[in-house]
Design a protein around this motif. Structure first.
Motif, PDB file in Angstrom:
ATOM      1  N   PRO A  69       0.834  -1.208   0.000  1.00 13.93           N
ATOM      2  CA  PRO A  69       0.000   0.000   0.000  1.00 13.93           C
ATOM      3  C   PRO A  69       0.870   1.260   0.000  1.00 13.93           C
ATOM      4  O   PRO A  69       1.941   1.254   0.610  1.00 13.93           O
ATOM      5  CB  PRO A  69      -0.784  -0.103   1.322  1.00 13.93           C
ATOM      6  CG  PRO A  69      -0.503  -1.454   1.876  1.00 13.93           C
ATOM      7  CD  PRO A  69       0.744  -1.975   1.243  1.00 13.93           C
ATOM      8  N   GLU A  70       0.399   2.304  -0.673  1.00 16.58           N
ATOM      9  CA  GLU A  70       1.200   3.532  -0.782  1.00 16.58           C
ATOM     10  C   GLU A  70       1.604   4.038   0.602  1.00 16.58           C
ATOM     11  O   GLU A  70       2.737   4.485   0.798  1.00 16.58           O
ATOM     12  CB  GLU A  70       0.414   4.598  -1.555  1.00 16.58           C
ATOM     13  CG  GLU A  70       1.297   5.767  -1.911  1.00 16.58           C
ATOM     14  CD  GLU A  70       0.876   6.481  -3.187  1.00 16.58           C
ATOM     15  OE1 GLU A  70      -0.146   6.114  -3.792  1.00 16.58           O
ATOM     16  OE2 GLU A  70       1.606   7.415  -3.560  1.00 16.58           O
ATOM     17  N   ALA A  71       0.688   3.919   1.569  1.00  9.62           N
ATOM     18  CA  ALA A  71       0.970   4.432   2.922  1.00  9.62           C
ATOM     19  C   ALA A  71       2.099   3.650   3.593  1.00  9.62           C
ATOM     20  O   ALA A  71       2.685   4.119   4.568  1.00  9.62           O
ATOM     21  CB  ALA A  71      -0.292   4.368   3.769  1.00  9.62           C
ATOM     22  N   LYS A  72       2.378   2.437   3.106  1.00 12.35           N
ATOM     23  CA  LYS A  72       3.421   1.608   3.740  1.00 12.35           C
ATOM     24  C   LYS A  72       4.688   1.502   2.895  1.00 12.35           C
ATOM     25  O   LYS A  72       5.581   0.707   3.210  1.00 12.35           O
ATOM     26  CB  LYS A  72       2.856   0.217   4.044  1.00 12.35           C
ATOM     27  CG  LYS A  72       1.680   0.284   4.994  1.00 12.35           C
ATOM     28  CD  LYS A  72       1.522  -0.985   5.788  1.00 12.35           C
ATOM     29  CE  LYS A  72       0.553  -0.740   6.931  1.00 12.35           C
ATOM     30  NZ  LYS A  72       0.279  -1.924   7.701  1.00 12.35           N
ATOM     31  N   LEU A  73       4.741   2.315   1.858  1.00 12.02           N
ATOM     32  CA  LEU A  73       5.892   2.301   0.966  1.00 12.02           C
ATOM     33  C   LEU A  73       7.193   2.579   1.734  1.00 12.02           C
ATOM     34  O   LEU A  73       8.251   2.032   1.403  1.00 12.02           O
ATOM     35  CB  LEU A  73       5.679   3.369  -0.119  1.00 12.02           C
ATOM     36  CG  LEU A  73       6.240   3.154  -1.500  1.00 12.02           C
ATOM     37  CD1 LEU A  73       5.903   1.777  -2.055  1.00 12.02           C
ATOM     38  CD2 LEU A  73       5.729   4.225  -2.444  1.00 12.02           C
TER      39      LEU A  73
END
Ligand SMILES: O=P(O)(O)OC[C@H]1O[C@@H](O)[C@@H](O)[C@@H](O)[C@@H]1O
Length: 200
Positions: free
Chosen positions: A107-111
């Motif tokens: 997920p982008e938030a966990k990149l």
């Protein structure tokens, strides 16, 4: 940098699914690739066996694809290494790797758990989605060809660990001193340079 390396090496730095990092991909070119690559290769017997190291520098997509075929996005940490963060080959590979992570379930938030940066221009690294605390700064005065001894050495630090990395830095400092002080007849870098010249 050492605290970060310790976390990864102790399997406490986790990817987005909670699994520890197993593969490190160094994306850089020139001095941002060759130095750490050489150290990881030369000091393989001292390397952390739980980590597989990969270096991508060529802008030909085949270079990156070969690496991506061997690794799992959930356990991959990519290090984007560029003093300027504008070098075309590195930026192209960095964007491709970022897209690969996103299209393979990160997920982008966990990149930020899978992407870190090394640069003299942290703002550009942050624009790529790297968390500010995961951008390791190179001093502006470090020339590319010598940058192994700066934060550019991060992948080598991850692989051989802080103790061996400190020894590497101490050895380099010793050699700097030897170069400044030893008479030319016994001066190792001078002798090497003359041998290389003779070899031409
Ligand atoms: O680290 P960046 O800025 O991407 O530069 C990568 C490399 O570019 C080359 O043109 C040279 O300048 C090298 O000394 C440098 O290591």
């Amino acid at each position: 940098m050492v605290a970060f390396a310790d976390q990864v090496r102790r399997q406490q730095w986790l990817g987005h699914t909670g699994k520890p990092i197993q593969s490190i991909v160094n994306i850089g070119i020139g001095g941002s690739d060759l130095g750490p690559k050489m150290v990881c290769h030369a000091l393989q017997p001292l390397g952390e066996p739980k980590l597989s190291m990969h270096f991508v520098s060529n802008v030909d997509g085949a270079d990156l694809q070969q690496v991506l075929a061997q690794i799992d996005p959930a356990t991959t940490l990519a290090i984007i290494v560029s003093k300027t963060f504008t070098t075309l080959e590195t930026m192209t590979n960095a964007h491709s790797l970022r897209s690969w992570l996103l299209s393979h379930g990160v997920p982008e938030a966990k990149l930020g758990q899978h992407l870190v940066g090394v640069s003299a221009d942290p703002a550009r690294a942050i624009q790529l989605g790297i968390a500010p605390e995961c951008v390791f700064k190179i001093w502006d005065w470090v020339g590319g060809r010598y940058s192994l001894w700066s934060a550019v050495g991060l992948s080598a630090l991850l692989y051989i660990g802080p103790t061996h990395f400190s020894e590497l830095l101490a050895g380099a400092a010793q050699m700097d001193q030897h170069f400044r002080e030893a008479p030319l007849r016994r001066n190792l870098p001078t002798i090497l340079a003359l041998l290389a010249r003779d070899g031409k």
